[in-house]
Write an enzyme that holds these catalytic residues in place. Structure first.
Site, mmCIF file in Angstrom:
data_model
loop_
_atom_site.group_PDB
_atom_site.id
_atom_site.type_symbol
_atom_site.label_atom_id
_atom_site.label_comp_id
_atom_site.label_asym_id
_atom_site.label_seq_id
_atom_site.Cartn_x
_atom_site.Cartn_y
_atom_site.Cartn_z
ATOM 1 N N GLY A 8 0.839 -1.207 0.000
ATOM 2 C CA GLY A 8 0.000 0.000 0.000
ATOM 3 C C GLY A 8 0.863 1.241 0.000
ATOM 4 O O GLY A 8 1.499 1.572 1.004
ATOM 5 N N GLY A 10 0.057 4.478 -0.259
ATOM 6 C CA GLY A 10 -0.860 5.612 -0.188
ATOM 7 C C GLY A 10 -0.369 6.722 0.724
ATOM 8 O O GLY A 10 0.844 6.886 0.927
ATOM 9 N N LYS A 216 -6.614 3.100 18.277
ATOM 10 C CA LYS A 216 -6.629 3.920 17.060
ATOM 11 C C LYS A 216 -8.037 4.458 16.799
ATOM 12 O O LYS A 216 -8.234 5.642 16.539
ATOM 13 C CB LYS A 216 -6.122 3.099 15.871
ATOM 14 C CG LYS A 216 -6.240 3.768 14.530
ATOM 15 C CD LYS A 216 -5.408 5.042 14.443
ATOM 16 C CE LYS A 216 -5.835 5.905 13.275
ATOM 17 N NZ LYS A 216 -5.151 7.166 13.183
ATOM 18 N N ALA A 218 -10.374 4.731 18.987
ATOM 19 C CA ALA A 218 -10.724 5.612 20.103
ATOM 20 C C ALA A 218 -10.112 6.997 19.911
ATOM 21 O O ALA A 218 -10.782 8.022 20.103
ATOM 22 C CB ALA A 218 -10.245 4.996 21.418
ATOM 23 N N CYS A 272 -10.867 9.594 7.105
ATOM 24 C CA CYS A 272 -10.860 8.689 8.259
ATOM 25 C C CYS A 272 -11.861 8.949 9.384
ATOM 26 O O CYS A 272 -12.437 8.005 9.895
ATOM 27 C CB CYS A 272 -9.452 8.622 8.824
ATOM 28 S SG CYS A 272 -8.345 7.771 7.690
ATOM 29 N N ARG A 342 -10.660 13.710 -0.304
ATOM 30 C CA ARG A 342 -11.569 12.636 0.100
ATOM 31 C C ARG A 342 -12.465 13.118 1.245
ATOM 32 O O ARG A 342 -11.977 13.652 2.229
ATOM 33 C CB ARG A 342 -10.767 11.399 0.538
ATOM 34 C CG ARG A 342 -10.069 10.714 -0.627
ATOM 35 C CD ARG A 342 -9.251 9.513 -0.164
ATOM 36 N NE ARG A 342 -8.125 9.902 0.661
ATOM 37 C CZ ARG A 342 -7.287 9.038 1.230
ATOM 38 N NH1 ARG A 342 -7.454 7.742 1.083
ATOM 39 N NH2 ARG A 342 -6.269 9.462 1.959
HETATM 40 P P1 NAD Z 1 -4.750 5.081 0.274
HETATM 41 O O1 NAD Z 1 -5.994 4.731 -0.428
HETATM 42 O O2 NAD Z 1 -4.072 6.374 0.010
HETATM 43 O O3 NAD Z 1 -3.639 3.940 0.000
HETATM 44 C C1 NAD Z 1 -3.913 2.577 0.021
HETATM 45 C C2 NAD Z 1 -3.137 1.906 -1.113
HETATM 46 O O4 NAD Z 1 -3.239 0.495 -0.976
HETATM 47 C C3 NAD Z 1 -3.675 2.233 -2.513
HETATM 48 O O5 NAD Z 1 -2.659 2.848 -3.284
HETATM 49 C C4 NAD Z 1 -4.098 0.878 -3.082
HETATM 50 O O6 NAD Z 1 -3.843 0.743 -4.464
HETATM 51 C C5 NAD Z 1 -3.230 -0.069 -2.278
HETATM 52 N N1 NAD Z 1 -3.735 -1.442 -2.222
HETATM 53 C C6 NAD Z 1 -4.984 -1.863 -1.916
HETATM 54 N N2 NAD Z 1 -5.040 -3.207 -1.921
HETATM 55 C C7 NAD Z 1 -3.796 -3.656 -2.245
HETATM 56 C C8 NAD Z 1 -3.218 -4.943 -2.399
HETATM 57 N N3 NAD Z 1 -3.950 -6.050 -2.186
HETATM 58 N N4 NAD Z 1 -1.921 -5.031 -2.746
HETATM 59 C C9 NAD Z 1 -1.182 -3.912 -2.948
HETATM 60 N N5 NAD Z 1 -1.673 -2.666 -2.791
HETATM 61 C C10 NAD Z 1 -2.968 -2.529 -2.444
HETATM 62 O O7 NAD Z 1 -5.064 4.925 1.834
HETATM 63 P P2 NAD Z 1 -4.349 5.691 3.045
HETATM 64 O O8 NAD Z 1 -4.938 7.036 3.206
HETATM 65 O O9 NAD Z 1 -2.869 5.538 2.937
HETATM 66 O O10 NAD Z 1 -4.879 4.814 4.265
HETATM 67 C C11 NAD Z 1 -4.427 3.501 4.487
HETATM 68 C C12 NAD Z 1 -4.879 3.043 5.860
HETATM 69 O O11 NAD Z 1 -4.281 3.861 6.858
HETATM 70 C C13 NAD Z 1 -6.392 3.135 6.097
HETATM 71 O O12 NAD Z 1 -6.773 2.055 6.888
HETATM 72 C C14 NAD Z 1 -6.544 4.424 6.863
HETATM 73 O O13 NAD Z 1 -7.681 4.398 7.707
HETATM 74 C C15 NAD Z 1 -5.287 4.457 7.690
HETATM 75 N N6 NAD Z 1 -4.823 5.810 8.080
HETATM 76 C C16 NAD Z 1 -4.853 6.838 7.183
HETATM 77 C C17 NAD Z 1 -4.354 8.090 7.540
HETATM 78 C C18 NAD Z 1 -4.359 9.254 6.584
HETATM 79 O O14 NAD Z 1 -4.015 10.332 6.995
HETATM 80 N N7 NAD Z 1 -4.718 9.092 5.329
HETATM 81 C C19 NAD Z 1 -3.782 8.268 8.810
HETATM 82 C C20 NAD Z 1 -3.754 7.189 9.694
HETATM 83 C C21 NAD Z 1 -4.266 5.955 9.322
HETATM 84 C C1 UGA Z 2 -6.765 12.627 11.525
HETATM 85 C C2 UGA Z 2 -6.064 12.551 12.872
HETATM 86 O O1 UGA Z 2 -5.719 13.866 13.304
HETATM 87 C C3 UGA Z 2 -4.805 11.696 12.774
HETATM 88 O O2 UGA Z 2 -4.220 11.563 14.069
HETATM 89 C C4 UGA Z 2 -5.173 10.321 12.232
HETATM 90 O O3 UGA Z 2 -4.018 9.534 12.074
HETATM 91 C C5 UGA Z 2 -5.864 10.488 10.897
HETATM 92 O O4 UGA Z 2 -7.039 11.323 11.059
HETATM 93 C C6 UGA Z 2 -6.355 9.196 10.333
HETATM 94 O O5 UGA Z 2 -6.549 8.242 11.049
HETATM 95 O O6 UGA Z 2 -6.574 9.230 9.136
HETATM 96 P P1 UGA Z 2 -6.425 14.022 9.276
HETATM 97 O O7 UGA Z 2 -7.811 13.564 8.974
HETATM 98 O O8 UGA Z 2 -5.370 13.829 8.261
HETATM 99 O O9 UGA Z 2 -5.896 13.294 10.609
HETATM 100 O O10 UGA Z 2 -6.448 15.571 9.622
HETATM 101 P P2 UGA Z 2 -6.947 16.403 10.916
HETATM 102 O O11 UGA Z 2 -5.968 17.455 11.179
HETATM 103 O O12 UGA Z 2 -7.302 15.529 12.045
HETATM 104 O O13 UGA Z 2 -8.272 17.108 10.367
HETATM 105 C C7 UGA Z 2 -9.443 16.367 10.099
HETATM 106 C C8 UGA Z 2 -10.587 17.312 9.806
HETATM 107 O O14 UGA Z 2 -10.979 18.027 10.978
HETATM 108 C C9 UGA Z 2 -10.235 18.382 8.760
HETATM 109 O O15 UGA Z 2 -11.336 18.589 7.910
HETATM 110 C C10 UGA Z 2 -9.976 19.615 9.620
HETATM 111 O O16 UGA Z 2 -10.177 20.811 8.937
HETATM 112 C C11 UGA Z 2 -10.995 19.413 10.719
HETATM 113 N N1 UGA Z 2 -10.653 20.134 11.973
HETATM 114 C C12 UGA Z 2 -9.514 19.839 12.647
HETATM 115 C C13 UGA Z 2 -11.533 21.091 12.467
HETATM 116 O O17 UGA Z 2 -12.586 21.369 11.864
HETATM 117 N N2 UGA Z 2 -11.208 21.747 13.625
HETATM 118 C C14 UGA Z 2 -10.078 21.467 14.331
HETATM 119 O O18 UGA Z 2 -9.859 22.087 15.387
HETATM 120 C C15 UGA Z 2 -9.212 20.492 13.819
#
Ligand code: NAD
Ligand code: UGA
Length: 441
Positions: A8, A10, A216, A218, A272, A342
């Protein structure tokens, strides 16, 4: 040399592995993905995601000990530690549709690991998954019938987009959950050794598997709950003449509450918060805890209410109709310093304006949404507009020449600040009618 493979590439897999490669020159890191275009972008000068500081980190280690590849099976086979960082979106069909996490990608990654492995491995859950996922994954991996031993760890990621590199360099904590057996503890130690290259030991927390998985969900629920709390207050502020910025500051100076994450807004977005809370709600329901499920559901209900309230304010202020009016939207990303759209609140806001066709596309393309045109420049967007809505808190929107914007807009000219970033008094002096979330009208 320890070999790490991350499935992944991403928003999480890419930056996280780039930082591990940078901080651990003795470890070889391969990031693999099924998306050919994404991997090609990671190998180019135009990385697939915008994240401050990321280009620099990638440039320093790509080709040295950091590799991006579509050869998923080869790299998984060679790795000692396999991170799984695939997407886990909300299910759209079947049991739990609209709430439960869709683990299809996770399961197919796990099956592939079981199929191609020829040596023992540590498999790390990096994706956000429902509590108890490790149990299911373990079943898939250990029934490979080849006698290969897998240890599952939960190592959820807490980075936020826009500050990913900063967050990865100096995490508040790294959380590692594993089995309480000697083999489980050995695996925890191996992953600890990776992070210990740059994270102080007291910031590396170890727990059992279920605590790590649930922590996570929570953490995201608590964070989103703060935003819904302050957004709920913003409605009361508007009704009473209080100013939500002053209230947030006064509340946040209590050291038990703390000042961060108390900015009222048009609503939270991103891939998320909503997904993870829905997932939590579903898990509570499945565990016979309807009251707990209902409590967390309210966080999302208030978020929907806040987006709806914003749109109602826009339409009501503009004499109850936006038909045949031009509205400039400043900002489409779900927060500043990211190109990620997203689940951005901008989509919901724009759809609620009741166009002929709802906006589905991310990113938008002007050719497919007739009533929407996309421009690079805030001045072009606001020219001849009746109203402007600020939906992302990009720094540049704080310092625009609002006199120039006012001069080029239709009158009366309206500003609807969904992020509380403009100087309300100054804009009113210019002649704008200003609505700013949670501030006196
Ligand atoms: P993303 O969609 O950007 O990336 C996921 C990638 O996985 C994609 O590029 C997809 O093509 C690839 N993929 C899917 N199935 C696959 C497979 N079988 N083999 C190889 N590649 C494969 O997603 P993301 O934003 O990086 O999030 C990933 C995870 O991390 C999610 O569970 C999300 O909840 C969590 N997370 C995201 C954030 C964030 O800020 N985006 C922060 C913390 C946790
Ligand atoms: C959030 C968490 O902050 C990360 O710790 C976590 O890893 C991640 O989700 C995840 O699991 O994906 P993210 O969504 O990237 O991170 O960005 P945030 O800074 O949390 O903002 C989320 C949303 O809340 C945005 O739309 C932001 O504008 C909004 N926000 C944030 C508010 O409206 N008010 C605030 O005070 C803070």
């Amino acid at each position: 040399m320890v070999k790490i493979c991350c499935i992944g590439a991403g928003y999480v897999g890419g930056p996280t592995m780039a930082v591990i490669a940078l901080k651990c020159p003795s470890i070889e890191v391969a990031v693999v993905d099924i998306s050919v275009s994404r991997i090609a972008a990671w190998n180019s000068d135009q990385l697939p995601i915008y994240e401050p500081g990321l280009d620099d980190v990638v440039k320093q280690c790509r080709g040295r000990n950091l590799f991006f590849s579509t050869d998923v099976e080869k790299h998984v086979c060679e790795a000692d530690i396999v991170f799984v960082s695939v997407n886990t979106p909300t299910k759209t069909r079947g049991l739990g549709a609209g709430k439960a996490a869709d683990l299809t990608y996770w399961e197919s990654a796990a099956r592939m690991i079981a199929d191609v492995s020829k040596s023992d491995k540590i498999v790390v859950e990096k994706s956000t998954v429902p509590v108890k996922t490790a149990e299911a994954i373990e079943k898939i991996l250990t029934h490979n019938g080849k006698g290969i031993k897998f240890q599952i760890l939960s190592n959820p990621e807490f980075l936020a987009e826009g500050t990913a590199i900063e967050d990865l360099f100096k995490p508040d904590r790294v959380l590692i959950g594993g089995r309480e057996t000697p083999e489980g503890q050995k695996a925890i130690q191996a992953l600890k050794d990776v992070y210990a290259h740059w994270v102080p030991e007291d910031r590396i927390l170890t727990t059992n598997l279920w605590s790590a998985e649930l922590s996570k969900l929570a953490a995201n629920a608590f964070l989103a709950q703060r935003i819904s709390s302050v957004n709920a207050m913003s409605a009361l502020c508007e009704a009473t003449g209080a100013n939500v910025k002053q209230v947030s500051f006064a509340v946040g100076t209590d050291s038990r509450i703390g000042p961060k994450f108390l900015n009222a807004s048009v609503g939270f977005g991103g891939s998320c918060f909503q997904k993870d809370i829905l997932n939590l709600v579903y898990i509570c329901e499945c565990n016979g805890l309807p009251e707990v499920a209902e409590y967390w559901k309210q966080v999302i209900k208030i978020n929907d209410y806040q987006k709806g309230r914003f749109v109602n304010r826009v339409v009501a202020s503009m004499f109850n109709t936006v038909a045949n009016k031009k509205i400039a939207i400043l900002g489409f990303a779900f927060k500043k310093d990211t190109g990620d759209t997203r689940e951005t609140p901008a989509i919901d806001v724009m759809n609620k304006f009741d166009w002929d066709h709802p906006i589905h596309l991310q990113p938008m393309s002007p050719s497919t949404v007739k009533q929407v045109s996309v421009v690079w420049d805030a001045y072009a967007a606001t020219k001849d507009a009746h109203g402007l809505c600020i939906l992302t808190e990009w720094d540049e929107f704080r310092n625009l020449d609002y006199q120039k914007i006012f001069d080029n807009m239709q009158k009366p000219a309206f500003v609807f600040d969904g992020r509380n970033i403009v100087d309300v008094d100054k804009l009113r002096e210019i002649g704008f009618i200003v609505y700013s979330i949670g501030k006196p009208l």
